[in-house]
Write a protein that holds these residues in place. Structure first.
Motif, mmCIF file in Angstrom:
data_model
loop_
_atom_site.group_PDB
_atom_site.id
_atom_site.type_symbol
_atom_site.label_atom_id
_atom_site.label_comp_id
_atom_site.label_asym_id
_atom_site.label_seq_id
_atom_site.Cartn_x
_atom_site.Cartn_y
_atom_site.Cartn_z
ATOM 1 N N LEU A 27 -97.806 106.762 153.211
ATOM 2 C CA LEU A 27 -97.748 105.550 153.097
ATOM 3 C C LEU A 27 -98.758 104.120 153.598
ATOM 4 O O LEU A 27 -98.516 103.145 153.236
ATOM 5 N N GLY A 28 -98.354 104.610 155.004
ATOM 6 C CA GLY A 28 -99.365 103.466 155.628
ATOM 7 C C GLY A 28 -98.118 102.278 156.017
ATOM 8 O O GLY A 28 -97.037 102.822 155.786
ATOM 9 N N PRO A 29 -98.330 101.774 157.065
ATOM 10 C CA PRO A 29 -98.205 100.804 157.831
ATOM 11 C C PRO A 29 -97.691 99.657 156.177
ATOM 12 O O PRO A 29 -98.449 99.552 155.612
ATOM 13 N N VAL A 30 -96.423 99.234 156.601
ATOM 14 C CA VAL A 30 -95.608 98.258 156.201
ATOM 15 C C VAL A 30 -95.003 97.462 156.237
ATOM 16 O O VAL A 30 -94.612 97.222 157.568
ATOM 17 N N TRP A 31 -94.997 96.347 155.962
ATOM 18 C CA TRP A 31 -94.095 95.347 156.636
ATOM 19 C C TRP A 31 -92.862 94.743 155.790
ATOM 20 O O TRP A 31 -92.704 95.003 154.256
ATOM 21 N N VAL A 32 -91.963 94.864 157.203
ATOM 22 C CA VAL A 32 -90.590 95.452 156.827
ATOM 23 C C VAL A 32 -89.590 93.780 157.233
ATOM 24 O O VAL A 32 -89.493 93.605 158.235
ATOM 25 N N GLU A 33 -88.455 93.072 156.500
ATOM 26 C CA GLU A 33 -87.625 92.159 156.518
ATOM 27 C C GLU A 33 -85.494 93.056 156.690
ATOM 28 O O GLU A 33 -85.925 93.887 155.959
ATOM 29 N N GLY A 34 -85.502 92.140 157.808
ATOM 30 C CA GLY A 34 -84.379 92.899 157.932
ATOM 31 C C GLY A 34 -83.262 91.988 159.271
ATOM 32 O O GLY A 34 -84.293 91.273 159.694
ATOM 33 N N GLN A 35 -82.180 92.064 159.575
ATOM 34 C CA GLN A 35 -81.738 91.450 160.814
ATOM 35 C C GLN A 35 -81.831 93.308 161.398
ATOM 36 O O GLN A 35 -80.907 94.195 161.449
ATOM 37 N N VAL A 36 -81.403 92.585 163.080
ATOM 38 C CA VAL A 36 -81.486 93.071 163.995
ATOM 39 C C VAL A 36 -79.886 93.607 164.501
ATOM 40 O O VAL A 36 -79.211 92.685 164.620
ATOM 41 N N ALA A 37 -79.715 94.989 164.157
ATOM 42 C CA ALA A 37 -77.829 95.413 164.199
ATOM 43 C C ALA A 37 -77.479 95.355 165.648
ATOM 44 O O ALA A 37 -76.753 95.450 166.126
ATOM 45 N N GLN A 38 -78.558 96.400 166.212
ATOM 46 C CA GLN A 38 -78.865 97.301 167.782
ATOM 47 C C GLN A 38 -80.190 96.981 168.636
ATOM 48 O O GLN A 38 -81.340 97.172 167.706
ATOM 49 N N LEU A 39 -79.954 96.823 169.624
ATOM 50 C CA LEU A 39 -81.050 96.761 170.557
ATOM 51 C C LEU A 39 -80.165 97.479 171.698
ATOM 52 O O LEU A 39 -79.654 97.301 172.052
ATOM 53 N N ASP A 71 -90.422 92.922 175.392
ATOM 54 C CA ASP A 71 -90.048 92.371 176.800
ATOM 55 C C ASP A 71 -91.045 91.258 177.060
ATOM 56 O O ASP A 71 -90.221 90.786 177.268
ATOM 57 N N GLY A 72 -92.292 91.317 176.016
ATOM 58 C CA GLY A 72 -93.171 90.241 176.090
ATOM 59 C C GLY A 72 -92.750 89.630 175.150
ATOM 60 O O GLY A 72 -93.605 87.771 175.012
ATOM 61 N N LEU A 73 -91.669 89.340 174.756
ATOM 62 C CA LEU A 73 -91.583 88.294 173.239
ATOM 63 C C LEU A 73 -90.532 87.204 173.230
ATOM 64 O O LEU A 73 -90.304 87.079 174.866
ATOM 65 N N ASN A 74 -92.264 86.368 173.293
ATOM 66 C CA ASN A 74 -91.004 84.457 173.371
ATOM 67 C C ASN A 74 -90.339 83.431 172.387
ATOM 68 O O ASN A 74 -91.806 83.856 171.680
ATOM 69 N N PRO A 75 -89.345 83.729 171.552
ATOM 70 C CA PRO A 75 -88.334 83.647 172.336
ATOM 71 C C PRO A 75 -87.571 84.565 172.860
ATOM 72 O O PRO A 75 -88.405 85.959 171.011
ATOM 73 N N PRO A 76 -87.102 85.877 173.563
ATOM 74 C CA PRO A 76 -86.911 87.377 173.226
ATOM 75 C C PRO A 76 -86.202 87.530 172.559
ATOM 76 O O PRO A 76 -85.073 86.795 171.344
ATOM 77 N N LEU A 77 -86.531 88.598 171.950
ATOM 78 C CA LEU A 77 -85.597 89.451 170.585
ATOM 79 C C LEU A 77 -83.717 89.855 170.967
ATOM 80 O O LEU A 77 -83.562 90.079 172.108
ATOM 81 N N VAL A 78 -82.921 89.395 170.087
ATOM 82 C CA VAL A 78 -81.597 89.404 171.092
ATOM 83 C C VAL A 78 -81.742 90.172 169.330
ATOM 84 O O VAL A 78 -81.513 89.796 168.334
ATOM 85 N N GLU A 79 -80.322 91.263 169.082
ATOM 86 C CA GLU A 79 -79.093 91.257 168.118
ATOM 87 C C GLU A 79 -78.810 89.716 167.257
ATOM 88 O O GLU A 79 -78.399 89.255 167.561
ATOM 89 N N GLY A 80 -78.650 90.321 166.563
ATOM 90 C CA GLY A 80 -78.029 89.195 165.253
ATOM 91 C C GLY A 80 -79.662 87.970 164.379
ATOM 92 O O GLY A 80 -79.487 88.169 163.419
ATOM 93 N N ALA A 81 -80.818 88.669 165.080
ATOM 94 C CA ALA A 81 -82.434 88.215 164.589
ATOM 95 C C ALA A 81 -82.106 88.032 163.813
ATOM 96 O O ALA A 81 -82.593 90.260 163.328
ATOM 97 N N SER A 82 -82.782 87.536 162.152
ATOM 98 C CA SER A 82 -83.541 87.895 161.490
ATOM 99 C C SER A 82 -85.118 88.646 162.051
ATOM 100 O O SER A 82 -85.713 87.156 162.221
ATOM 101 N N VAL A 83 -86.186 89.011 161.330
ATOM 102 C CA VAL A 83 -87.189 89.502 161.953
ATOM 103 C C VAL A 83 -87.562 90.452 160.958
ATOM 104 O O VAL A 83 -87.723 90.604 159.317
#
Length: 416
Positions: A27-39, A71-83
């Motif tokens: 399948l190879g690399p893909v772009w996926v959209e979703g919401q972070v439910a747990q970190l 850890d290097g993401l700015n703004p930081p990644l949090v639960e509930g964020a759409s990514v």
């Protein structure tokens, strides 16, 4: 490519799993959209595990990423964020699980907004604005409650009605402000500062009903957070519903889950307070009764003692002792007087025995010349001289007619 299988020649599970793994790898690399439910950052591991769920369907998938990258993401990644995640799908045949190996993560929409709020929260927390030691206690029964809310809003009705139902005499000073939109932050700050300047206001409630994250953004504004931190009056945050958590909740002295809950926090329940007073009065009454009963029991015990039951018994006993001591004193004094009288009688007898008068009573007499000198020798008297003879019961006056001295005795005791 389809597998060649039949009822007589089925494929084993491992072959199917390996085939799925091969198909996923192609399948190879893909772009996926979703919401972070747990970190999940596991201690000591260089990999971070995320659960990415679909915002519409009830589907989720595990995503792994480098801890250094997360850890290097700015703004930081949090639960509930759409990514949006650029990842390589992989199928683990031994467990039969599908996962994504993330290479790039981009926050979009609400997720980016939540990330910015999280970054703001961290900066303000680092300044100490959310410190627990800065929280001020609410007054037990405020004389006047300040309320910042929208005019004719459900939040206003909830606070006023529930507070007056709990304590009918409570008084409110309401400062109306926009609770949504570009003017909300400035008007809330203005109403907050006006109520803080009023010396009668003892606690301030900032109340708004529920809403989306975008609707509640004014209550995470840095200016509002700093304004709440500076006021001298305790502040209660009553924004949205239980899941909503704007930054105002963190800087406020007390957080209420709803406007109704805020009304319960700022004023006590008059019914419950009356019950408490009644219970306290009952305890005091019982304590006083117990104290009186204990003291009465002590008095009864004292009164039951012989000394208090009949106080004359002690006097009678002491009276008997006084009488006995008096009789003893009398006897002792009588004995002393008797012995003294005996001594006086003996001394008087001795004195009488030595007295010249006593000698006179035995027949002796004292001869004195006319001048009162005692005559002890015939040589002291001449014939015809007047003499006085002292006998036991008087005197005899006589005249000397003859003087005859005694003759000396011979050695044998005979007179010559």
């Amino acid at each position: 490519m389809a597998l060649d299988t039949s009822l007589e020649s089925p494929a084993p599970v491992r072959q199917i799993a390996n085939a799925i793994s091969g198909w996923v790898d192609r399948l190879g690399p893909v772009w996926v959209e979703g919401q972070v439910a747990q970190l999940n950052r596991r201690p000591g591991m260089a990999t971070v595990f995320l659960t990415l769920r679909d915002t519409v369907a009830d589907i989720s998938i595990t995503v792994t990423a480098s801890r250094t990258y997360i850890d290097g993401l700015n703004p930081p990644l949090v639960e509930g964020a759409s990514v949006v995640v650029h990842a390589k799908p992989s199928y683990y045949a031994n467990r039969g699980t599908l996962s994504l190996q993330a290479r790039t993560i981009r926050m979009v929409g609400l997720g980016e907004l939540l990330a910015r709020l999280e970054r703001r929260r961290q900066l303000l927390a680092a300044e100490g604005l959310f410190a627990a030691e800065l929280k001020r206690p609410l007054p037990f029964l405020p004389g006047c409650v300040g309320l910042v809310t929208a005019p004719n809003s459900a939040a206003e009705r909830d606070v006023l009605e529930n507070a007056r139902r709990r304590w009918p005499a409570v008084r409110f000073e309401v400062a109306y402000a926009a609770m949504q939109g570009p003017r909300a932050t400035s008007e809330v700050i203005e109403g907050l500062e006006r109520l803080d300047r009023d010396p009668a206001v003892e606690v301030i409630v900032i109340a708004r009903g529920g809403g989306s994250v975008e609707d509640l953004l004014p209550f995470s504004d840095e200016g509002l957070v700093r304004a709440v931190a500076k006021v001298r009056t305790p502040v209660v945050s009553a924004i949205g519903h239980e899941p909503d958590s704007p930054l105002l909740d963190l800087v406020a002295d007390v957080r209420a889950s709803t406007p109704t809950d805020a009304a319960k926090l700022v004023v006590p329940d008059v019914v419950e307070e009356l019950r408490g007073i009644e219970r306290a009065r009952d305890r005091l009454r019982a304590g006083v009764h117990a104290l009186v009963a204990r003291e009465q029991a002590g008095l009864d015990a004292l009164r039951s003692r012989p000394a208090l039951a009949d106080p004359r018994s002690l006097l009678d006993a002491r009276g008997q002792e006084v009488l006995a001591l008096r009789d003893r004193t009398r006897r002792t004094l009588s004995h002393l007087l008797d012995r003294a009288a005996d001594d006086i009688g003996h001394q008087r007898a001795r004195a009488r025995a030595l007295s010249p008068l006593e000698t006179l009573r035995r027949g002796y007499a004292v001869l004195q010349d006319s001048e009162g000198h005692v005559v002890t020798s015939v040589a002291d008297v001449a014939a015809g001289e007047a003499l006085s003879v002292r006998v036991a019961d008087g005197r005899i006056h006589a005249t000397t007619t003859d003087i005859r001295p005694d003759l000396p005795e011979d050695p044998d005791g005979h007179e010559d």
